[in-house]
Design a protein around this motif. Structure first.
Motif, PDB file in Angstrom:
ATOM      1  N   GLU A   7     -11.593   3.176 -82.045  1.00 23.42           N
ATOM      2  CA  GLU A   7     -12.190   4.091 -81.073  1.00 23.42           C
ATOM      3  C   GLU A   7     -13.062   5.140 -81.754  1.00 23.42           C
ATOM      4  OE1 GLU A   7      -9.083   5.713 -78.704  1.00 23.42           O
ATOM      5  OE2 GLU A   7      -8.783   3.876 -77.550  1.00 23.42           O
ATOM      6  N   ARG A   8     -12.665   5.585 -82.933  1.00 18.18           N
ATOM      7  CA  ARG A   8     -13.496   6.549 -83.669  1.00 18.18           C
ATOM      8  C   ARG A   8     -14.821   5.901 -84.067  1.00 18.18           C
ATOM      9  NH1 ARG A   8      -9.590   9.844 -87.897  1.00 18.18           N
ATOM     10  NH2 ARG A   8      -7.776  10.102 -86.503  1.00 18.18           N
ATOM     11  N   ARG A   9     -14.766   4.657 -84.513  1.00 22.93           N
ATOM     12  CA  ARG A   9     -16.001   3.985 -84.907  1.00 22.93           C
ATOM     13  C   ARG A   9     -16.922   3.804 -83.704  1.00 22.93           C
ATOM     14  NH1 ARG A   9     -12.195   1.477 -88.280  1.00 22.93           N
ATOM     15  NH2 ARG A   9     -11.871  -0.354 -86.963  1.00 22.93           N
ATOM     16  N   ASP A  10     -16.358   3.466 -82.573  1.00 24.76           N
ATOM     17  CA  ASP A  10     -17.181   3.324 -81.362  1.00 24.76           C
ATOM     18  C   ASP A  10     -17.829   4.655 -80.986  1.00 24.76           C
ATOM     19  OD1 ASP A  10     -16.997   0.620 -80.889  1.00 24.76           O
ATOM     20  OD2 ASP A  10     -15.204   0.779 -79.643  1.00 24.76           O
ATOM     21  N   ALA A  11     -17.079   5.752 -81.132  1.00 26.77           N
ATOM     22  CA  ALA A  11     -17.639   7.066 -80.811  1.00 26.77           C
ATOM     23  C   ALA A  11     -18.778   7.415 -81.767  1.00 26.77           C
ATOM     24  CB  ALA A  11     -16.548   8.134 -80.872  1.00 26.77           C
ATOM     25  N   ILE A  12     -18.631   7.075 -83.028  1.00 24.76           N
ATOM     26  CA  ILE A  12     -19.693   7.347 -84.007  1.00 24.76           C
ATOM     27  C   ILE A  12     -20.938   6.537 -83.673  1.00 24.76           C
ATOM     28  CG2 ILE A  12     -20.344   7.038 -86.442  1.00 24.76           C
ATOM     29  CD1 ILE A  12     -17.374   7.779 -87.091  1.00 24.76           C
ATOM     30  N   ARG A  13     -20.745   5.280 -83.263  1.00 24.87           N
ATOM     31  CA  ARG A  13     -21.905   4.447 -82.879  1.00 24.87           C
ATOM     32  C   ARG A  13     -22.661   5.057 -81.701  1.00 24.87           C
ATOM     33  NH1 ARG A  13     -17.772   0.204 -83.488  1.00 24.87           N
ATOM     34  NH2 ARG A  13     -18.099  -0.806 -85.516  1.00 24.87           N
ATOM     35  N   GLN A  14     -21.940   5.772 -80.837  1.00 27.47           N
ATOM     36  CA  GLN A  14     -22.568   6.377 -79.659  1.00 27.47           C
ATOM     37  C   GLN A  14     -23.192   7.734 -79.964  1.00 27.47           C
ATOM     38  OE1 GLN A  14     -19.944   6.385 -76.117  1.00 27.47           O
ATOM     39  NE2 GLN A  14     -18.639   4.950 -77.244  1.00 27.47           N
ATOM     40  N   THR A  15     -22.875   8.309 -81.125  1.00 34.33           N
ATOM     41  CA  THR A  15     -23.317   9.673 -81.419  1.00 34.33           C
ATOM     42  C   THR A  15     -24.175   9.687 -82.681  1.00 34.33           C
ATOM     43  OG1 THR A  15     -21.179  10.102 -82.528  1.00 34.33           O
ATOM     44  CG2 THR A  15     -21.355  10.707 -80.197  1.00 34.33           C
ATOM     45  N   TYR A  16     -23.678  10.284 -83.744  1.00 37.46           N
ATOM     46  CA  TYR A  16     -24.538  10.495 -84.914  1.00 37.46           C
ATOM     47  C   TYR A  16     -24.829   9.219 -85.690  1.00 37.46           C
ATOM     48  CZ  TYR A  16     -20.271  10.499 -87.843  1.00 37.46           C
ATOM     49  OH  TYR A  16     -19.113  10.159 -88.478  1.00 37.46           O
ATOM     50  N   GLY A  17     -24.091   8.148 -85.418  1.00 30.20           N
ATOM     51  CA  GLY A  17     -24.340   6.884 -86.107  1.00 30.20           C
ATOM     52  C   GLY A  17     -25.468   6.065 -85.508  1.00 30.20           C
ATOM     53  N   GLN A  18     -26.072   6.532 -84.433  1.00 29.76           N
ATOM     54  CA  GLN A  18     -27.209   5.819 -83.849  1.00 29.76           C
ATOM     55  C   GLN A  18     -28.344   5.740 -84.860  1.00 29.76           C
ATOM     56  OE1 GLN A  18     -28.326   6.788 -79.698  1.00 29.76           O
ATOM     57  NE2 GLN A  18     -26.643   8.266 -79.745  1.00 29.76           N
ATOM     58  N   GLU A  19     -28.953   4.572 -84.966  1.00 34.57           N
ATOM     59  CA  GLU A  19     -29.942   4.362 -86.018  1.00 34.57           C
ATOM     60  C   GLU A  19     -31.376   4.634 -85.586  1.00 34.57           C
ATOM     61  OE1 GLU A  19     -27.389   1.149 -88.642  1.00 34.57           O
ATOM     62  OE2 GLU A  19     -29.125   0.428 -87.517  1.00 34.57           O
ATOM     63  N   ASN A  20     -31.615   4.798 -84.296  1.00 34.44           N
ATOM     64  CA  ASN A  20     -32.974   5.027 -83.815  1.00 34.44           C
ATOM     65  C   ASN A  20     -33.066   6.285 -82.952  1.00 34.44           C
ATOM     66  OD1 ASN A  20     -34.055   2.495 -84.904  1.00 34.44           O
ATOM     67  ND2 ASN A  20     -32.759   1.522 -83.355  1.00 34.44           N
ATOM     68  N   PHE A  21     -32.165   7.238 -83.198  1.00 32.05           N
ATOM     69  CA  PHE A  21     -32.103   8.396 -82.314  1.00 32.05           C
ATOM     70  C   PHE A  21     -33.254   9.357 -82.555  1.00 32.05           C
ATOM     71  CE2 PHE A  21     -30.562  12.676 -81.221  1.00 32.05           C
ATOM     72  CZ  PHE A  21     -30.304  12.477 -79.875  1.00 32.05           C
ATOM     73  N   ILE A  22     -33.648   9.563 -83.828  1.00 35.00           N
ATOM     74  CA  ILE A  22     -34.713  10.505 -84.150  1.00 35.00           C
ATOM     75  C   ILE A  22     -35.997   9.726 -84.391  1.00 35.00           C
ATOM     76  CG2 ILE A  22     -35.475  12.332 -85.711  1.00 35.00           C
ATOM     77  CD1 ILE A  22     -32.573  12.873 -86.392  1.00 35.00           C
ATOM     78  N   PRO A  23     -37.015   9.896 -83.571  1.00 33.18           N
ATOM     79  CA  PRO A  23     -38.260   9.129 -83.724  1.00 33.18           C
ATOM     80  C   PRO A  23     -38.866   9.318 -85.117  1.00 33.18           C
ATOM     81  CG  PRO A  23     -38.246  10.307 -81.628  1.00 33.18           C
ATOM     82  CD  PRO A  23     -37.067  10.815 -82.410  1.00 33.18           C
ATOM     83  N   GLY A  24     -39.277   8.200 -85.715  1.00 34.36           N
ATOM     84  CA  GLY A  24     -39.935   8.246 -87.011  1.00 34.36           C
ATOM     85  C   GLY A  24     -39.002   8.358 -88.196  1.00 34.36           C
ATOM     86  N   ILE A  25     -37.694   8.462 -87.960  1.00 33.19           N
ATOM     87  CA  ILE A  25     -36.704   8.584 -89.034  1.00 33.19           C
ATOM     88  C   ILE A  25     -35.892   7.292 -89.095  1.00 33.19           C
ATOM     89  CG2 ILE A  25     -34.689   9.844 -89.878  1.00 33.19           C
ATOM     90  CD1 ILE A  25     -37.261  11.433 -90.049  1.00 33.19           C
ATOM     91  N   ILE A  26     -35.853   6.689 -90.277  1.00 37.11           N
ATOM     92  CA  ILE A  26     -35.119   5.429 -90.452  1.00 37.11           C
ATOM     93  C   ILE A  26     -33.728   5.744 -90.967  1.00 37.11           C
ATOM     94  CG2 ILE A  26     -35.107   3.161 -91.546  1.00 37.11           C
ATOM     95  CD1 ILE A  26     -38.117   3.514 -92.026  1.00 37.11           C
ATOM     96  N   VAL A  27     -32.716   5.389 -90.174  1.00 42.11           N
ATOM     97  CA  VAL A  27     -31.313   5.660 -90.507  1.00 42.11           C
ATOM     98  C   VAL A  27     -30.537   4.344 -90.426  1.00 42.11           C
ATOM     99  CG1 VAL A  27     -29.212   6.908 -89.850  1.00 42.11           C
ATOM    100  CG2 VAL A  27     -31.449   8.010 -89.605  1.00 42.11           C
ATOM    101  N   ARG A  28     -29.594   4.166 -91.325  1.00 48.24           N
ATOM    102  CA  ARG A  28     -28.671   3.041 -91.255  1.00 48.24           C
ATOM    103  C   ARG A  28     -27.253   3.578 -91.411  1.00 48.24           C
ATOM    104  NH1 ARG A  28     -32.501   1.289 -89.398  1.00 48.24           N
ATOM    105  NH2 ARG A  28     -33.699  -0.584 -89.930  1.00 48.24           N
ATOM    106  N   THR A  29     -26.300   2.934 -90.714  1.00 47.34           N
ATOM    107  CA  THR A  29     -24.907   3.363 -90.735  1.00 47.34           C
ATOM    108  C   THR A  29     -24.001   2.174 -91.012  1.00 47.34           C
ATOM    109  OG1 THR A  29     -25.360   5.099 -89.098  1.00 47.34           O
ATOM    110  CG2 THR A  29     -23.049   4.475 -89.421  1.00 47.34           C
ATOM    111  N   LEU A  30     -23.058   2.348 -91.933  1.00 39.45           N
ATOM    112  CA  LEU A  30     -22.049   1.328 -92.197  1.00 39.45           C
ATOM    113  C   LEU A  30     -20.681   1.988 -92.325  1.00 39.45           C
ATOM    114  CD1 LEU A  30     -23.601  -1.147 -94.817  1.00 39.45           C
ATOM    115  CD2 LEU A  30     -23.117  -1.584 -92.408  1.00 39.45           C
ATOM    116  N   PHE A  31     -19.647   1.240 -91.917  1.00 39.31           N
ATOM    117  CA  PHE A  31     -18.261   1.680 -92.048  1.00 39.31           C
ATOM    118  C   PHE A  31     -17.608   0.897 -93.184  1.00 39.31           C
ATOM    119  CE2 PHE A  31     -19.573   2.187 -87.660  1.00 39.31           C
ATOM    120  CZ  PHE A  31     -19.165   3.478 -87.366  1.00 39.31           C
TER     121      PHE A  31
END
Length: 346
Positions: A98-122
């Protein structure tokens, strides 16, 4: 009267022996000076060896610390990228779906900030055999999201150093193209926007004041950023403490400065320095302290940033405007609520 005096003497002696033993008084008395005698193994200057590793050459010293573990899963998140702005590394426990799912919905989103490339792994360890229901759920989770790196070591509190340094190894081998790497536990609130603002301010300031070093070490001016909430503290010697450390394990009276493991950020150069340095630094069971030891030996000075909170900062909308990280979000609903409010249009 004499018998009573002897009895009192015996009781006092027993109390003193008890205090001496339980509170680790001997260890405090005989601890060596960190300022004058620190020489954690390897007790040599490891920076030439680190420089050789980073240059792809044979190091002049044989590595003493290579964890014999395998990555059971992998990810192609960096396969086609020449660079990215931020890679988020989340240390997670197996049962924390459930914590991982919450992170995917919040700060772990990879396309949330336009023009910024982010990747997230657990990053996870494993349960002892036989295969558990939790492991079966993780396999379903991996098939759906493809964002979990599982490693074949027992997922236990005292194996956190293994989890941390195996994640460094994966990054070094598979994704050494990010400008910055955020390492965080799965019970943290994180603001990616505030983090990027902070690291860009730091690196812009450093580039104005100095240039990168050509050696394997790092100075305050060479851009090797390791930042978070920095502790300057001493080992606990109490025998009843979960964090007790004996003189045999660590004989010095202070730790090197270290960032608390809840959340910290490193730049690309620091990631590579710390991983290469770890090959020549003896394992230690507390991951934040271990990283502090490695940082000292490779010449990276941790930078204190009070915007990283190792405790749960009391929430208010305005009070969190500049927060980068806050501990204490073990309830996924709290993380989602706070993150959504902080990222809603005012």
């Amino acid at each position: 009267m004499r018998r009573r005096q002897l009895y009192k003497f015996a009781v006092c002696a027993c109390v003193l022996v008890y205090i001496y033993y339980v509170f680790g008084v001997r260890d405090y008395i005989y601890a060596r000076s960190f300022d004058h005698e620190f020489d954690y193994p390897l007790a040599v200057d490891i920076r030439p060896a680190v420089a050789a590793v980073l240059a792809g050459h044979e190091p002049p010293l044989a590595p003493i610390n290579y964890y014999p573990h395998r990555f059971l899963t992998n990810s192609g998140k960096c396969a086609t990228l020449e660079r990215l702005d931020l890679f988020i590394v989340v240390k997670s426990a197996m049962s924390h779906l459930e914590r991982r799912d919450a992170i995917r919905q919040t700060y772990g989103q990879e396309n949330f900030i336009p023009g910024i490339i982010v990747r997230t792994l657990f990053f996870l360890g494993v349960d002892p055999p036989p295969k558990s229901d939790t492991q079966r759920r993780i396999e379903e989770e991996m098939a759906q999201h493809r964002d979990i790196i599982q490693i074949d070591f027992l997922d236990d509190y005292y194996n956190n150093t293994i989890k941390t340094m195996m994640s460094f190894r994966w990054l070094y081998e598979h994704c050494a193209v990010a400008d910055f790497y955020l390492f965080t536990d799965d019970d943290m609130y994180i603001s990616v926007a505030n983090l990027l603002e902070y690291v860009h301010e730091r690196t812009d300031s450093r580039s104005r004041n100095g240039t990168a070093s050509a050696t394997g070490g790092a100075s305050k001016k060479d851009g090797a950023l390791l930042a978070g909430y920095v502790f300057q503290s001493a080992p606990q010697r109490f025998r009843s403490s979960k964090w007790r450390v004996s003189l045999e394990e660590y004989p010095w009276n202070r730790w090197p400065p270290y960032v608390t493991a809840g959340a910290y950020v490193v730049c690309n150069r620091a990631m590579r320095l710390l991983y290469a340095g770890s090959l020549f630094v003896k394992h230690f069971r507390f991951d934040d302290v271990y990283l502090g030891i490695v940082a000292k030996k490779v010449g990276v000075a941790p930078a204190h940033c009070p915007r990283f909170h190792f405790y749960k900062k009391s929430y208010s909308r305005e009070g969190y405007r500049r927060v980068i990280a806050s501990h204490g979000y073990s309830d996924p609903r709290d993380l989602i609520t706070v993150w959504n409010e902080q990222n809603s249009v005012a």
